[in-house]
Write a protein that holds these residues in place. Structure first.
Motif, PDB file in Angstrom:
ATOM      1  N   ASN A   1       2.965   6.189  -6.527  1.00 48.20           N
ATOM      2  CA  ASN A   1       1.834   6.481  -7.404  1.00 48.20           C
ATOM      3  C   ASN A   1       1.527   5.310  -8.307  1.00 48.20           C
TER       4      ASN A   1
ATOM      5  N   ALA B   1      -1.146   2.188  -8.876  1.00 52.33           N
ATOM      6  CA  ALA B   1      -2.425   1.599  -8.472  1.00 52.33           C
ATOM      7  C   ALA B   1      -2.534   0.235  -9.128  1.00 52.33           C
TER       8      ALA B   1
ATOM      9  N   GLU C   1       1.173   3.698  -3.081  1.00 52.65           N
ATOM     10  CA  GLU C   1       0.711   5.081  -2.922  1.00 52.65           C
ATOM     11  C   GLU C   1       1.835   6.072  -3.145  1.00 52.65           C
ATOM     12  N   THR C   2       2.984   5.730  -2.469  1.00 55.59           N
ATOM     13  CA  THR C   2       4.063   6.716  -2.615  1.00 55.59           C
ATOM     14  C   THR C   2       4.598   6.722  -4.025  1.00 55.59           C
TER      15      THR C   2
ATOM     16  N   ASN D   1      -6.023   4.190  -4.409  1.00 53.53           N
ATOM     17  CA  ASN D   1      -5.437   5.422  -4.970  1.00 53.53           C
ATOM     18  C   ASN D   1      -5.620   5.506  -6.475  1.00 53.53           C
TER      19      ASN D   1
ATOM     20  N   ARG E   1       0.830  -1.191   0.000  1.00 52.84           N
ATOM     21  CA  ARG E   1       0.000   0.000   0.000  1.00 52.84           C
ATOM     22  C   ARG E   1       0.864   1.240   0.000  1.00 52.84           C
TER      23      ARG E   1
END
Lengths: 943, 149
Positions: free
Chosen positions: A145, A147, A142-143, A163, A138
């Protein structure tokens, strides 16, 4: 009660208990799959144990039923089932069961427990790991970017991470369909995005797909996304029904790439447009950095250019970079023998493969030498030099310019030195009177030292006042025209004397074009002046000579035959007043016709051959008188070398001619007289010549005789040589056999002494004596021959000493004799000592020998004078000789006594005579039989 | 085999016999090595050729004839006297020649003695005896020469 009655039932019950335990355990484990295989083994063991028991039991039952049926005695079973008997197998059974349980407990039970614990722990850990991973995913998605999504094509629904929508700059949606996706994609990228995906969806399309595309966020910012997907399920037709993948924001990467691309382009552009050469050079396999420097350089030369810009290629005379790429340094340099380059690489290696601004001298593809300034960086990995980056600048022009500058400086220095060493005085002078640069010759000319010259005013101190206005004028003219001026003046030297000089002055202007200084080449013209005066004097003297001898002078230009002449010249041709024009033609008209041709011929010779034009001829003067003239002219060039001239003089020789004719007449008279005398003289001379010829013939004869003598002498010398060799050989070879004869006779005598009769002994003794005599003969002969051929060594010989020595040598012979010696003191003589000794040896020896029969021998030695000659003599009172044989006395082998009277070889006196003769003396003898003998000799030095 | 005390160099077998006979009368014949010409003499002295195996050491004296085939006595004398090791060996020229040139040449080459072989055998005997006794028994050789080599 019997112990077995208790033990035996107890054993049975224990057995039951044990087996129940085993059964229970097995039943419980039966479902545990992990141990199924081991269980099987265990069952086999149990079966084996049970089989054993069954055997026992069957034996028991067999015996029981056999005894019951009466096959066996009835009591036997009772015996067998007696508790003390039956307990034995049952105890065995108990032991087996206990062993079995022990195995079960030891091996299986703990293993099972460990297994369970492990399993529990693993599950916990897995769960924790899973959670952690989920968290990691996760966080990282997320960091980063990223998905993740899964799309069900049938339902048109996409499951995705939280995200996902954020990547499109959107708030999270409830659901996400393909339409949402298409909407989110940048309109320009939609077509290829859906196309790419559709290709994978279609039957037979690739399972994996990947593409980058743009998305426009609601705030109109453009973002880059990267989509990766994989088809995870397809229907029967092969059309995709499900896919899964991830989506990543790559805006930053794209930007970086863009930046990179731009900077790459900038770099390429820089590379293409810079004048600096850039290159990448690689060595296949690299170079181990621990190799010796020379070896590294050698490997470096074998590497090749991998990359470079056009500028780099141009430096080596190529046009495109690809012409240089692939070439090795060795290809370019041709060899490793340019010392500058080896030096540079050595420094580079020693400086840890870094160097900047190093100058290399290289050769371009046309073979032209070029100079580069280099920055070179080596990349070292794992102690190997892998590649070399570098830049270089062509500094050939700079180098050449430096070279040229150095050359011009050298030239300037040389010129300056030339000036300083030159004996041509040179000086620089400023308008204000100061002197600038000057050379030693100038100091020498003016007599001042350089320091003194620095302090004086050249305008006033060096130049006498009367020359100043002229000099000023010349300098003004120089400033006006800038043409160097040449003028003469005088210098006042330090000692006050004056020296005439010629100056050649130039003007130097400063940057503004204003006069800066003068520089002058000064020549001492003292000699020149003196020469001028001398020339003037010479001219006057010549003038005077011409006048006194009444000679006319003229010169004739060969080009047009016009001429200059003195007044006297015209006067000779009868003109009181000089004629305005005078040419060769006019001259020729004056010459009498009968002489004209010869004169003209002479003249032409003078012009063509350059001979002097020298002639005498008769002329008719302007007043009609006929006169003799003599003229001489010498062809040459005018002072400026441009014109051919004949310069000459002319003289009226009429008077002289008259005198000559008179002289000639008297000469002819004289001539006749001389002829008469000459004839007389000739006669006399012929007589003298005849005499001379006679003399010459005589001389010739003499010379021939001399030559004959010379050859005789040579022959004699050869003969002497041969004789010498002969005697040498005789001396060696003749004596040896004699010695052998004597020796072996002696040995024979000794050996056969008792067996030989008297006669044989006498024979042998005679042979021995003969050989001894032969030996003596040979010795005497050799001595005799030596007297003839040996060289004479002249010295002053003390005759007394010689005689003493000889007498002493004879002492062995004379010791038992009575001999009265009367020896006078003798004078010393000039002669050969050893030869003279031989004379005395022979004479004294003879005297001793021939007085052998005397009771009272008397030998007398002395000298007398006969006229002016010294005569040596030896006299004895011995056997003497018959005077009629005196002549034979001195002959070789001539004897006057028998051998049995007096032993001898007949050579001694011959030898003595030979020696005396060689001393240019005389020897003679006097004697009578039994009245003694006397020998006399004289000496006159060498032959 | 003992080291030889005398090296007799003579090409004439008769002379050799006579000389050995003379020496034998004084019990010196055993200590004599004979070389039949100059080349052999040098071979002997330098322990080479057929003398390579001889016992080492220089003789006490060399009796040297002059007129010999191959290498003559003068040459042998010259080589001995020019060799740093051999030059201390006394050399006695024992020859038939009384020629002056032979004498001069020998003495110029530092011969130790020059003896003309007498024709008369008793004189010859006496001469050889004297020489043998003197050089072998009377004369003291160079210290290291005989003992150490």
């Amino acid at each position: 009660m019997n112990i077995f009655q208790i033990l035996t039932p107890l054993t049975y019950w224990v057995l039951v208990g044990l087996w129940l335990f085993i059964l229970g355990f097995l039943l419980r484990r039966l479902w545990s799959t992990r141990f199924q295989k081991s269980l099987l083994n265990m069952l086999m063991i149990i079966l084996a144990i049970d089989a054993l028991r069954t055997v026992f039991e069957s034996i028991y039952f067999g015996i029981r039923f056999s005894s019951k049926s009466g096959f066996l005695p009835a009591g036997i079973y009772d015996v067998l089932v007696r508790p003390e008997i039956i307990v034995v197998p049952k105890m065995l059974n108990v032991v087996a069961a206990i062993v079995m349980i022990a195995i079960l407990l030891y091996r299986w039970f703990p293993a099972e427990k460990r297994d369970r614990e492990l399993q529990e722990r693993t599950i916990k850990e897995r769960t924790r790991e899973l959670k952690e991973r989920e968290e990691w995913l996760r966080l990282s998605t997320e960091t980063a970017n990223v998905a993740v999504w899964e799309y069900d094509l049938i339902k048109n629904r996409m499951a995705r991470s939280q995200n996902h929508e954020a990547l499109y700059g959107l708030e999270p949606h409830e659901i996400w369909t393909k339409d949402d996706f298409m909407k989110a994609v940048h309109p320009e990228d939609r077509e290829f995005a859906s196309g790419t995906i559709d290709r994978s969806i279609a039957t037979g399309g690739p399972d994996d797909f990947h593409f980058d595309y743009r998305t426009l966020w609601p705030d109109h910012s453009e973002h880059w996304l990267s989509l990766s997907g994989r088809i995870t399920a397809r229907n029967k037709e092969g059309v995709a029904t499900r896919m899964r993948g991830c989506l990543m924001d790559i805006t930053e990467r794209k930007q970086a790439e863009e930046e990179l691309k731009k900077s790459g382009e900038r770099f390429r552009s820089f590379m293409e447009h810079t004048d600096e050469g850039l290159f990448l050079y690689e060595m296949p396999g690299g170079i181990p950095t621990d190799l010796p420097v020379e070896e590294q350089i050698r490997l470096l030369y074998a590497g090749a250019f991998v990359e470079c810009n056009n500028a780099q290629a141009r430096m080596y005379g190529f046009i495109q970079s690809n012409e240089l790429i692939g070439k090795t340094l060795m290809d370019i340099h041709g060899s490793m023998d340019i010392p500058e380059n080896i030096e540079m690489f050595t420094a580079w290696i020693e400086n840890n493969y870094r160097i900047s601004g190093a100058v290399s001298r290289e050769v371009d593809c046309d073979g032209k030498t070029v100079w580069f300034s280099n920055n070179i960086n080596g990349v070292v990995e794992n102690n190997r030099l892998i590649r070399v980056w570098g830049t270089q600048i062509d500094i050939t022009q700079q180098k050449l310019a430096e070279e040229a500058l150095r050359e011009s400086e050298q030239k300037a220095r040389f010129m300056a030195k030339l000036l300083m060493d030159s004996d041509q005085p040179v000086a620089v002078g400023f308008a204000d009177g100061r002197l600038g640069q000057l050379n030693p010759a100038f100091c020498a000319l003016t007599g001042y030292t350089e320091e003194e010259l620095r302090t004086i005013d050249w305008g006033t101190a060096l130049t006498p006042p009367e020359w100043l206005p002229m000099e000023q004028e010349a300098l003004v003219q120089l400033e006006r025209t800038d043409e160097p001026v040449r003028y003469e003046k005088e210098y006042i030297r330090k000692d006050g004397t004056r020296v005439p000089v010629e100056l050649f002055v130039h003007l130097a202007r400063d940057a503004n074009g204003d006069p800066d200084y003068y520089y002058a080449f000064i020549t001492d013209i003292t000699e020149l002046k003196r020469a001028r005066v001398d020339v003037l004097k010479e001219k006057n003297r010549l003038q005077f000579a011409l006048e006194v001898s009444r000679m006319g002078a003229w010169d004739l230009r060969v080009a047009d035959l016009s001429s200059h002449r003195t007044r006297m010249h015209d006067h000779i041709f009868g003109y009181e007043v000089p004629v305005p024009d005078w040419t060769y033609e006019i001259f020729l008209e004056h010459v009498l016709p009968e002489d004209r041709e010869a004169v003209d011929h002479n003249f032409k010779n003078a012009i063509t051959r350059g001979d002097d034009w020298n002639f005498e001829c008769r002329i008719q003067r302007a007043d009609g008188e006929i006169r003799w003239i003599w003229a001489v002219g010498r062809p040459g060039n005018s002072a400026d070398g441009k014109e051919q001239l004949i310069v000459g003089v002319v003289q009226d020789i009429t008077e002289r001619k008259k005198t000559e004719l008179e002289l000639k007449e008297s000469y002819n008279l004289l001539e006749a007289r001389v002829e008469e005398r000459t004839a007389e003289l000739k006669l006399r001379r012929d007589e003298a010549e005849a005499l001379n010829r006679g003399m010459i013939n005589l001389l010739k004869d003499l010379k021939e005789t001399n030559q004959g003598l010379e050859s005789t002498k040579r022959a004699l010398r050869t003969t002497n040589k041969e004789l010498e060799a002969f005697s040498y050989s005789v001396s060696h070879d003749l004596r040896a056999p004699l010695r052998h004869i004597d020796g072996f006779i002696e040995l024979l005598l000794k050996r056969e002494k008792d067996r030989l009769d008297a006669t044989s002994s006498r024979y042998l003794n005679t042979i021995a004596q003969s050989s001894n005599r032969m030996g003596r003969l040979i010795d005497d002969l050799l001595a005799f021959s030596r007297t003839n051929r040996s060289e004479m060594h002249m010295s002053t010989v003390d005759m007394n000493a010689v005689i003493r020595a000889v007498v002493h040598d004879l002492s062995t012979v004379t010791e038992d004799r009575r001999i009265e010696w009367k020896i006078e003191t003798l004078p010393s003589v000039n002669g050969d000592k050893s030869l003279l000794r031989q004379v005395w040896e022979n004479l004294i020896g003879n005297a001793v020998k021939y007085t052998g029969n005397c009771e009272e021998a008397c030998i007398e030695i002395g000298t007398t004078n006969e006229g002016d000659k010294r005569v040596f003599f030896i006299r004895d009172n011995g056997a003497g000789f018959d005077p009629q044989y005196t002549g034979k006395l001195f002959g070789v082998f001539q004897r006057l006594h028998r051998d049995d009277e007096f032993e001898g070889t007949g050579i001694g006196l011959a030898t003595a005579r030979r020696i005396v003769l060689r001393h240019r003396g005389k020897i003679w003898a006097e004697g009578k039989v039994d009245r003694g003998a006397a020998f006399y000799f004289t000496l006159h030095g060498a032959e | 085999m003992d080291r030889k005390k005398i090296l007799l160099v003579d090409d004439d077998v008769r002379d050799v016999e006579l000389t050995l006979t003379s020496l034998a009368e004084h019990n010196l014949a055993n200590g004599v090595a004979v070389a039949r010409d100059g080349a052999e003499a040098l071979d002997y002295l330098y322990c080479r050729g057929s003398f390579a195996d001889r016992p080492r050491g220089n003789p006490l004296v060399v009796f040297l004839d002059l007129k010999m085939p191959k290498v003559d006595g003068h040459e042998v004398l010259r080589q001995i006297k020019n060799d740093p090791v051999l030059k201390t060996i006394p050399v006695v020229v024992l020859t038939s020649s009384r020629e002056e040139q032979d004498l001069i040449k020998s003495y110029n080459q530092n011969v130790n003695a020059y003896v003309v072989k007498p024709v008369a055998f008793d004189a010859f005997l006496a001469a050889v005896k004297q020489l043998g006794l003197f050089w072998v028994l009377t004369n003291e050789p160079m210290p290291n020469d005989f003992e150490l080599n």
